[in-house]
Design an enzyme around this catalytic site. Structure first.
Site, PDB file in Angstrom:
ATOM      1  N   PHE A  22       0.815  -1.215   0.000  1.00 51.14           N
ATOM      2  CA  PHE A  22       0.000   0.000   0.000  1.00 51.14           C
ATOM      3  C   PHE A  22       0.851   1.269   0.000  1.00 51.14           C
ATOM      4  O   PHE A  22       0.391   2.311  -0.474  1.00 51.14           O
ATOM      5  CB  PHE A  22      -0.867   0.072   1.268  1.00 51.14           C
ATOM      6  N   SER A  57      -5.192   2.037  -8.695  1.00 53.94           N
ATOM      7  CA  SER A  57      -6.261   3.020  -8.509  1.00 53.94           C
ATOM      8  C   SER A  57      -7.058   3.161  -9.778  1.00 53.94           C
ATOM      9  O   SER A  57      -6.522   3.015 -10.887  1.00 53.94           O
ATOM     10  CB  SER A  57      -5.602   4.359  -8.160  1.00 53.94           C
ATOM     11  N   TYR A  94       0.712  11.374 -10.090  1.00 55.89           N
ATOM     12  CA  TYR A  94       0.241  10.307  -9.189  1.00 55.89           C
ATOM     13  C   TYR A  94      -0.342   9.142  -9.991  1.00 55.89           C
ATOM     14  O   TYR A  94       0.055   7.984  -9.813  1.00 55.89           O
ATOM     15  CB  TYR A  94      -0.818  10.848  -8.202  1.00 55.89           C
ATOM     16  N   LYS A 105       0.916   4.961 -10.747  1.00 54.39           N
ATOM     17  CA  LYS A 105       0.141   3.719 -10.660  1.00 54.39           C
ATOM     18  C   LYS A 105       0.190   2.967 -11.990  1.00 54.39           C
ATOM     19  O   LYS A 105       0.329   1.737 -12.020  1.00 54.39           O
ATOM     20  CB  LYS A 105      -1.304   4.009 -10.241  1.00 54.39           C
ATOM     21  N   TYR A 148      -8.525   0.361  -6.972  1.00 56.43           N
ATOM     22  CA  TYR A 148      -9.574   0.826  -6.061  1.00 56.43           C
ATOM     23  C   TYR A 148     -10.339   1.966  -6.706  1.00 56.43           C
ATOM     24  O   TYR A 148      -9.733   2.873  -7.289  1.00 56.43           O
ATOM     25  CB  TYR A 148      -8.992   1.372  -4.752  1.00 56.43           C
ATOM     26  N   PHE A 149     -11.642   1.978  -6.520  1.00 50.69           N
ATOM     27  CA  PHE A 149     -12.432   3.139  -6.922  1.00 50.69           C
ATOM     28  C   PHE A 149     -12.417   4.129  -5.748  1.00 50.69           C
ATOM     29  O   PHE A 149     -11.336   4.552  -5.370  1.00 50.69           O
ATOM     30  CB  PHE A 149     -13.793   2.683  -7.479  1.00 50.69           C
ATOM     31  N   ASN A 202     -10.742  14.441   0.438  1.00 48.92           N
ATOM     32  CA  ASN A 202     -11.761  13.693  -0.306  1.00 48.92           C
ATOM     33  C   ASN A 202     -13.151  14.012   0.230  1.00 48.92           C
ATOM     34  O   ASN A 202     -13.309  14.550   1.315  1.00 48.92           O
ATOM     35  CB  ASN A 202     -11.495  12.181  -0.189  1.00 48.92           C
ATOM     36  N   GLY A 249      -9.910  19.008 -13.515  1.00 51.54           N
ATOM     37  CA  GLY A 249      -9.452  17.618 -13.621  1.00 51.54           C
ATOM     38  C   GLY A 249     -10.497  16.579 -13.280  1.00 51.54           C
ATOM     39  O   GLY A 249     -10.262  15.385 -13.448  1.00 51.54           O
TER      40      GLY A 249
HETATM   41  C1  UD1 Z   1      -9.641  11.097  -5.797  1.00 51.61           C
HETATM   42  C2  UD1 Z   1      -8.390  10.932  -6.595  1.00 51.61           C
HETATM   43  C3  UD1 Z   1      -8.161   9.470  -6.874  1.00 51.61           C
HETATM   44  C4  UD1 Z   1      -8.154   8.677  -5.599  1.00 51.61           C
HETATM   45  C5  UD1 Z   1      -9.465   8.925  -4.848  1.00 51.61           C
HETATM   46  C6  UD1 Z   1      -9.418   8.250  -3.502  1.00 51.61           C
HETATM   47  C7  UD1 Z   1      -8.273  12.925  -7.965  1.00 51.61           C
HETATM   48  C8  UD1 Z   1      -8.395  13.494  -9.339  1.00 51.61           C
HETATM   49  N1  UD1 Z   1      -8.500  11.635  -7.848  1.00 51.61           N
HETATM   50  O1  UD1 Z   1     -10.741  10.725  -6.602  1.00 51.61           O
HETATM   51  O2  UD1 Z   1      -6.924   9.318  -7.515  1.00 51.61           O
HETATM   52  O3  UD1 Z   1      -8.060   7.305  -5.917  1.00 51.61           O
HETATM   53  O4  UD1 Z   1      -9.617  10.317  -4.618  1.00 51.61           O
HETATM   54  O5  UD1 Z   1     -10.679   8.261  -2.918  1.00 51.61           O
HETATM   55  O6  UD1 Z   1      -7.973  13.600  -7.012  1.00 51.61           O
HETATM   56  N2  UD1 Z   1     -16.294  16.639  -4.265  1.00 51.61           N
HETATM   57  C9  UD1 Z   1     -17.080  17.758  -4.005  1.00 51.61           C
HETATM   58  N3  UD1 Z   1     -16.695  18.584  -2.998  1.00 51.61           N
HETATM   59  C10 UD1 Z   1     -15.603  18.349  -2.203  1.00 51.61           C
HETATM   60  C11 UD1 Z   1     -14.819  17.202  -2.471  1.00 51.61           C
HETATM   61  C12 UD1 Z   1     -15.188  16.372  -3.515  1.00 51.61           C
HETATM   62  O7  UD1 Z   1     -18.080  18.012  -4.691  1.00 51.61           O
HETATM   63  O8  UD1 Z   1     -15.320  19.154  -1.290  1.00 51.61           O
HETATM   64  C13 UD1 Z   1     -16.701  15.729  -5.346  1.00 51.61           C
HETATM   65  C14 UD1 Z   1     -15.699  15.606  -6.484  1.00 51.61           C
HETATM   66  O9  UD1 Z   1     -16.000  16.516  -7.500  1.00 51.61           O
HETATM   67  C15 UD1 Z   1     -15.937  14.161  -6.924  1.00 51.61           C
HETATM   68  C16 UD1 Z   1     -16.400  13.439  -5.669  1.00 51.61           C
HETATM   69  O10 UD1 Z   1     -16.799  14.460  -4.761  1.00 51.61           O
HETATM   70  O11 UD1 Z   1     -16.983  14.091  -7.851  1.00 51.61           O
HETATM   71  C17 UD1 Z   1     -15.325  12.602  -5.027  1.00 51.61           C
HETATM   72  O12 UD1 Z   1     -14.161  13.396  -4.853  1.00 51.61           O
HETATM   73  P1  UD1 Z   1     -12.874  12.839  -4.114  1.00 51.61           P
HETATM   74  O13 UD1 Z   1     -13.253  12.214  -2.825  1.00 51.61           O
HETATM   75  O14 UD1 Z   1     -11.858  13.932  -4.099  1.00 51.61           O
HETATM   76  O15 UD1 Z   1     -12.426  11.614  -5.039  1.00 51.61           O
HETATM   77  P2  UD1 Z   1     -12.055  11.585  -6.612  1.00 51.61           P
HETATM   78  O16 UD1 Z   1     -11.772  12.921  -7.121  1.00 51.61           O
HETATM   79  O17 UD1 Z   1     -13.086  10.770  -7.297  1.00 51.61           O
END
Ligand code: UD1
Length: 341
Positions: A85, A129, A154, A158, A182-183, A203, A301
């Site tokens: 990991f 990932s 990043y 991967k 992982y999703f 996140n 992005g």
């Molecule tokens: C991100 C990472 C991915 C990683 C994953 C782990 C990026 C581009 N990708 O994915 O590599 O595997 O985390 O969980 O960074 N959102 C909001 N408001 C917020 C935060 C997030 O609306 O304050 C939305 C984002 O637009 C997205 C969703 O929530 O649609 C999830 O976001 P996030 O948890 O950051 O994950 P990912 O971007 O999908």
């Protein structure tokens, strides 16, 4: 003298690593951890001990230093599997510091594979990932979906990590490898003794729980003009305990496999996507409170929608995700409340 198989978990003090250690212990494995504590503390090791009554030993060594790993393997020549990991995982940080990301994530991998070769370690599981799929338009994404150029250093670490392992598997017949993509892992162990620690939330789910508990004034939903059912970004959220159990199943699969292919890739997602508004609604339902949020601009992005086809993991690993979106939010919320006290 123990007859259990000894598994080395790297990054064992991190979020997914700690949940996986619990699952391994509950399934009869001996575990040692390597974590240099550069991005974690030993807090989750204490939680693992509370859940399992096993005090897992952590070696605080840097996997980029080959001689330190060699010393570890000389002490533990009987390691029968590695779950790797340990890595840096922030997308924006990787854009700002690409060399640090390439060095940390790839030198550590190469050093570990050298040990796999030298000590004939039979099983190797790699944390990959869904970021390897970039902004793919092909949904749901299957393991065969062609990989576009990575969106970030990043994501590229991967992709390259997977290629290094695949190339290694072609020449080294003594080991089998599983690459687990992982999703979006979320939630916490149902005991709330371990969970995700993000002092500054990176996140969505930590942002939601920290807003609910009052550490943040409100959540900003990034964009509402996407081509999805409610205009909001859609992701495949999967409970961290389901992800963790897939690692135990992957070790069993590798032990039983007789396939010619010694490197197999698996998507680990729920198979269904949820939008940010659906995630918020699930949170509000289980926490029984309204969550303050506003709609903001798109985040640079972000893909509109990403979700997994998980049939391969179901068929070959016998994996079956057990937690739904409400469970993810409930366990994350209980963990936040416990961790904030
Ligand atoms: C991100 C990472 C991915 C990683 C994953 C782990 C990026 C581009 N990708 O994915 O590599 O595997 O985390 O969980 O960074 N959102 C909001 N408001 C917020 C935060 C997030 O609306 O304050 C939305 C984002 O637009 C997205 C969703 O929530 O649609 C999830 O976001 P996030 O948890 O950051 O994950 P990912 O971007 O999908």
């Amino acid at each position: 003298m123990s007859h259990k198989s000894k598994i080395l978990v790297t990054g064992g003090c991190g979020y997914i690593g700690a949940h996986t250690i619990v699952d391994l212990i509950e399934n009869g494995y001996d575990v040692i951890s390597v974590d240099n504590l550069s991005r974690a503390t030993t807090q989750l090791l204490a939680g693992i001990a509370d859940i399992t009554s096993v005090q897992v030993k952590n070696y605080a060594i840097d996997l980029c230093i080959a001689k330190d790993i060699a010393t570890l393997f000389a002490q533990h020549p009987d390691i029968s599997g590695i779950i790797h990991f340990a890595a840096y995982k922030s997308v924006p940080e990787s854009v700002a510091q690409p060399l640090s990301y390439y060095h940390n994530n790839l030198a550590s991998l190469i050093n570990l594979l050298q040990m796999v070769q030298q000590y004939e370690v039979p099983y190797f599981v790699f944390s990959s990932s869904c970021s390897v799929y970039g902004n793919t338009q092909q949904l749901p994404v299957t393991e065969d979906t062609p990989l576009p150029r990575a969106e970030s250093p990043y994501g590229n670490t991967k992709q390259i990590g997977e290629e290094i392992i695949r190339d290694f598997s072609h020449t080294h017949s003594g080991s089998r490898h599983a690459l687990l993509r992982y999703f979006n892992p979320v939630g916490a162990h149902p005991t709330a003794l371990i969970g995700e620690i993000q002092p500054i939330p990176q996140n969505l789910v930590p942002y939601i729980t920290q807003t609910a508990i009052g550490k943040r004034p409100q959540l900003t939903v990034f964009g509402n003009d996407y081509d999805t059912r409610d205009g909001i970004c859609l992701r495949d959220y999967i409970h961290v305990c389901d992800i963790a159990h897939a690692h135990t199943l992957a070790l069993r699969y590798l032990a039983q496999s007789t396939a010619d292919n010694r490197c197999e890739v698996f998507n680990l997602g729920s198979g269904t996507g949820n939008t940010v508004l659906e995630a918020i609604a699930a949170f509000e339902r289980v926490a029984q409170m309204p969550l303050p949020y506003v709609i903001g601009a798109r985040r640079e992005g972000d893909a509109a929608a990403v979700y997994a086809d998980n049939q391969k993991a179901r068929a070959l690993l016998g994996w079956q995700p057990r937690y739904d979106l409400d469970d993810m939010m409930r366990t994350a919320w209980i963990w936040e409340q416990r961790n904030t006290q």
